[in-house]
Design an enzyme around this catalytic site. Structure first.
Site, short mmCIF file in Angstrom:
data_model
loop_
_atom_site.label_atom_id
_atom_site.label_comp_id
_atom_site.label_asym_id
_atom_site.label_seq_id
_atom_site.Cartn_x
_atom_site.Cartn_y
_atom_site.Cartn_z
CG ASN A 140 119.02 2.96 -16.29
OD1 ASN A 140 118.84 2.52 -17.43
ND2 ASN A 140 119.38 4.21 -16.09
CB CYS A 173 116.17 6.51 -18.56
SG CYS A 173 115.51 7.80 -17.50
CD GLU A 232 120.12 5.78 -19.01
OE1 GLU A 232 120.51 6.56 -18.16
OE2 GLU A 232 118.93 5.47 -19.18
#
Length: 344
Positions: free
Chosen positions: A181, A183, A185
């Protein structure tokens, strides 16, 4: 969210459209560009040449400029490119001008064999994804050093360790995970999304220890809550709705970790902090798995449970969610809670 990207003009612009719809409703989107043929490669049935992954990043960036996420922030993208792609060096240096591609984070898709080649200072084969043939060889270390130099200069690119991620892919029968995704994570399959939430650890102090009983109760509530979000959520793409509800990924994490250590009098960089981190996250995982198993028995396991790694573990007869935990950045919610974010 993660969307797939195939090597043809129709599907590329269909995905640009789909990602724009998701961003319109507030979503960040990740992509793997590894299947895109390199710049200058031939185009079947035309006299033209392929533009390559970097040019497509510019198209994606321009499209993202249009959409403000709920009037507060611009939409974002995560682009992953295989470290074996012929355009990898162009990809690494695409943000040399720090004003370019403002709406894109990007990362190298790293393999175990590449890291071994870096360690041994070996040649590395760059392979055309269209033909499967080696286009040229370069020193693996030259790619790694270029990436670290650019990351030091402006924060991009990142590194996504794909082999390591896929060792823990809970649904390998559906294919490999190739992207993450916005970011970074949350590793996701094509058209997957994940509902994230984080528990403020500073709320569980009991003199000089953690109130494990209270924390257990809140983890159980949070897992049920995040699972309910999947059913309550309205996804703007039917493909996303179908995949999300088939795998039911949730990601429960933490915030306030640094604050907790301060209040316990434990140095952040100490062995004691590492041991407590392992104890906390083991506790999170065990309680979350136990809760998801009970939810599976109560409401039914996620659709793709058959063939998953959960089914292959003898102790799990049910599982509501294919994943249960994630360490997210918690940038916004940690500010609301006035505690330290994620584990940064």
């Amino acid at each position: 969210f993660v969307l797939p990207l195939e090597d043809n003009i129709e599907e590329i612009f269909e995905v640009v459209k789909e990602s724009s719809i998701l961003k319109k409703f507030g979503g960040g989107v990740g992509f793997s560009f590894s299947k895109i043929r390199p710049r200058g490669d031939s185009l079947l049935g035309t006299s033209g040449m392929a533009c390559g992954p970097v040019a497509l990043m510019k198209i994606l960036d321009a499209a993202s400029e249009i959409f403000l996420q709920q009037g507060t922030r611009r939409s974002g993208n995560m682009v992953v490119l295989s470290v074996a792609h012929p355009d990898i060096l162009e990809f690494i240096t695409v943000k040399k001008d720090q004003n370019s591609l403002a709406q894109i984070n990007y990362s190298l898709g790293i393999t175990d064999s590449f890291m071994k080649a870096v360690e041994k200072n070996r040649a590395w084969e760059l392979i055309n994804p269209r033909t499967g043939k080696v286009s040229k060889k370069v020193k693996a270390k030259s790619i790694f050093e270029a990436a670290t130099a650019m990351a030091w200069e402006n924060g991009d690119p990142g590194m996504i360790f794909l082999d390591r991620i896929n060792k823990d892919n809970p649904t390998p029968q559906l294919g490999p995970i190739e992207a993450v995704n916005l970011c970074g994570e949350q590793p996701l399959l094509p058209y997957e999304a994940c509902n994230l939430g984080s528990i403020n650890l500073t709320k569980f102090l009991l003199k000089k220890d953690i109130d494990w009983s209270h924390l257990s109760e809140v983890i159980k509530i949070a897992v049920r809550f995040l699972d309910n979000v999947i059913d309550a959520g309205r996804y703007p793409l039917s493909k996303v709705d179908r995949v999300v509800k088939s795998n039911r990924k949730i990601g429960l994490g933490v915030m306030g970790w640094a604050d907790l250590l301060i209040k316990l009098g434990i140095p952040y960089n100490s062995d004691e902090a590492l041991k407590l981190a392992e104890r906390v996250m083991k506790f999170f995982s065990e309680v979350a798995h136990e809760t998801s198993q009970k939810l599976g028995k109560e409401k039914g396991s996620f659709t793709n449970f058959t063939g998953s790694t959960w089914q292959k573990k003898a102790k799990y007869k049910w599982m509501r969610n294919s994943t249960t935990t994630t360490i997210a950045p918690t940038g916004s919610i940690s500010m609301v809670a006035d505690v330290s974010s994620g584990i940064e």
